[in-house]
Design a protein around this motif. Structure first.
Motif, mmCIF file in Angstrom:
data_model
loop_
_atom_site.group_PDB
_atom_site.id
_atom_site.type_symbol
_atom_site.label_atom_id
_atom_site.label_comp_id
_atom_site.label_asym_id
_atom_site.label_seq_id
_atom_site.Cartn_x
_atom_site.Cartn_y
_atom_site.Cartn_z
ATOM 1 N N ALA A 26 -14.126 -22.692 -38.489
ATOM 2 C CA ALA A 26 -13.673 -21.649 -37.571
ATOM 3 C C ALA A 26 -14.347 -21.765 -36.212
ATOM 4 N N CYS A 27 -15.600 -22.170 -36.214
ATOM 5 C CA CYS A 27 -16.327 -22.325 -34.948
ATOM 6 C C CYS A 27 -15.690 -23.391 -34.071
ATOM 7 N N LEU A 28 -15.172 -24.441 -34.695
ATOM 8 C CA LEU A 28 -14.556 -25.520 -33.936
ATOM 9 C C LEU A 28 -13.268 -25.067 -33.261
ATOM 10 N N ASP A 29 -12.523 -24.184 -33.935
ATOM 11 C CA ASP A 29 -11.209 -23.784 -33.442
ATOM 12 C C ASP A 29 -11.244 -22.540 -32.561
ATOM 13 N N LEU A 30 -12.137 -21.603 -32.882
ATOM 14 C CA LEU A 30 -12.108 -20.313 -32.202
ATOM 15 C C LEU A 30 -12.397 -20.439 -30.711
ATOM 16 N N PHE A 31 -13.247 -21.380 -30.344
ATOM 17 C CA PHE A 31 -13.586 -21.523 -28.926
ATOM 18 C C PHE A 31 -12.353 -21.855 -28.082
ATOM 19 N N ALA A 32 -11.427 -22.580 -28.672
ATOM 20 C CA ALA A 32 -10.238 -22.994 -27.917
ATOM 21 C C ALA A 32 -9.112 -21.965 -27.961
ATOM 22 N N VAL A 84 -13.760 -16.104 -26.942
ATOM 23 C CA VAL A 84 -15.224 -16.240 -26.854
ATOM 24 C C VAL A 84 -15.599 -17.171 -25.710
ATOM 25 N N SER A 85 -16.762 -16.912 -25.144
ATOM 26 C CA SER A 85 -17.279 -17.804 -24.111
ATOM 27 C C SER A 85 -18.249 -18.824 -24.698
ATOM 28 N N GLU A 86 -18.813 -18.504 -25.872
ATOM 29 C CA GLU A 86 -19.718 -19.441 -26.536
ATOM 30 C C GLU A 86 -19.762 -19.124 -28.021
ATOM 31 N N ILE A 131 -25.521 -19.428 -40.312
ATOM 32 C CA ILE A 131 -25.165 -18.312 -39.448
ATOM 33 C C ILE A 131 -24.288 -18.792 -38.304
ATOM 34 N N VAL A 132 -23.517 -17.853 -37.770
ATOM 35 C CA VAL A 132 -22.715 -18.093 -36.576
ATOM 36 C C VAL A 132 -23.236 -17.175 -35.480
ATOM 37 N N LYS A 133 -23.445 -17.732 -34.290
ATOM 38 C CA LYS A 133 -23.803 -16.931 -33.122
ATOM 39 C C LYS A 133 -22.604 -16.944 -32.181
ATOM 40 N N LEU A 134 -22.155 -15.756 -31.805
ATOM 41 C CA LEU A 134 -20.897 -15.645 -31.079
ATOM 42 C C LEU A 134 -21.079 -14.740 -29.865
ATOM 43 N N ILE A 135 -20.567 -15.185 -28.716
ATOM 44 C CA ILE A 135 -20.555 -14.361 -27.508
ATOM 45 C C ILE A 135 -19.103 -14.188 -27.068
ATOM 46 N N PHE A 136 -18.639 -12.946 -27.021
ATOM 47 C CA PHE A 136 -17.270 -12.688 -26.596
ATOM 48 C C PHE A 136 -17.117 -12.957 -25.100
ATOM 49 N N SER A 137 -15.906 -13.321 -24.692
ATOM 50 C CA SER A 137 -15.638 -13.535 -23.273
ATOM 51 C C SER A 137 -15.708 -12.201 -22.537
ATOM 52 N N PRO A 138 -16.039 -12.224 -21.244
ATOM 53 C CA PRO A 138 -16.159 -10.973 -20.486
ATOM 54 C C PRO A 138 -14.902 -10.118 -20.525
#
Length: 304
Positions: free
Chosen positions: A71-77, A99-101, A110-117
């Motif tokens: 999911a981490c690979l796909d969600l960023f795009a 997400v921005s990162e 664990i997953v660390k996620l930062i939502f886009s502004p």
């Protein structure tokens, strides 16, 4: 404590295409922000543990690890679109990322996620148009389409029915690509009917639909749904003191109940969460439990 999801309706009605694991990751992120008290911003990462994914959705641990990693690979795009009104009242068409990162720490699972502004205010803004639900309602839904469909339906929880949804708009809301399930037979067999079946079996509502035609062609659908009956909270003649878990759960449910909102109004400018906290404090007093008993019974929650 029940885990409440709150999303702005602009986000609920956005056109996007997330798979099941990606949607679950987004929901766990929202819960993490609420339970940690840190909130959501565009700078600090939210931490989601694979163990939380395992416990919430009942999947095997190894499956969860691999699913989150993928999911981490796909969600960023991933991108989504939504509409808003300009200062002059004109429709604005937005396109942005979720997400921005996003970071996956394999040895810590664990997953660390930062939502886009852009998405931060859509998730956190509670003052006006919002839809909320407990994550338990979608924990047993096993397709992204069913999760999206449940979210779309409960936008109309106050009326229990939707307007006629144009088939093209409905497909976009569900995240169906233009080249997918183009035949109505396939759309109903693989998307619509299985989603309704899952919702009716695993959530707090029961839904039906009616198809609408222009000539012989199906051009839209409308939906009706109702709340499943549940056991009463307490006997009306002998109300009991609420447990800590009940205080958390019922205060949130009352804060969303239209009839209760008319009876007990929030302070001007208060957010939904502040309103719920105020209700919770009041419910610690048995006099308020007795006074608000009709509304508590209207919620239809099970007692401990």
């Amino acid at each position: 404590m029940n885990k409440l999801i709150v999303k702005d309706n602009a986000l609920i009605n956005a056109s996007y295409n997330l798979d099941l694991v990606e949607q679950r990751l987004i929901l766990l992120s929202i819960i993490e922000a609420r339970e940690s008290g840190r909130g959501i911003n565009a700078n600090d990462p939210l931490v989601i543990h694979a163990e939380s994914y395992v416990n919430q959705f009942g999947v095997h641990r190894n499956t969860a690890y691999q699913a989150l990693k993928d999911a981490c690979l796909d969600l960023f795009a991933r991108q989504f679109s939504y509409q808003s009104l300009s200062e002059k009242g004109n429709i604005q068409n937005h396109r942005t990322r979720w997400v921005s990162e996003i970071i996956y720490v394999e040895k810590e699972a664990i997953v660390k996620l930062i939502f886009s502004p852009t998405i931060v205010p859509l998730i956190t803004r509670l003052e006006k148009h919002f839809t909320s639900y407990e994550i338990e309602q979608i924990s047993k839904l096993n397709t992204g389409y069913a999760v999206r469909f449940y979210e779309l339906l409960i936008c109309w929880r106050s009326t229990g029915k939707t307007p006629i949804l144009n088939i093209e708009d409905f497909r976009k809301h569900m995240g169906i690509l233009d080249d997918e399930y183009q035949r109505m037979y396939d759309f109903k067999k693989y998307i619509l009917d299985p989603s309704i079946k899952q919702i009716n079996q695993n959530t707090d509502i029961v839904a039906t639909y009616e198809q609408h035609k222009t000539g012989r062609t199906i051009t839209g659908f409308s939906f009706k749904f109702k709340q499943k009956p549940q056991a009463k909270l307490v006997q009306t003649d002998k109300p009991k003191k609420l447990t800590l878990k009940q205080l958390d759960m019922f205060s949130h449910k009352l804060s969303e109940l239209p009839s209760f909102q008319n009876h007990y109004q929030a302070d001007i400018g208060a957010s939904l969460e502040e309103y719920a906290r105020d209700i919770r404090v009041k419910l610690e007093d048995m006099e308020y439990v007795k006074k608000w008993l009709p509304f508590l019974n209207e919620i239809g929650c099970k007692s401990e």
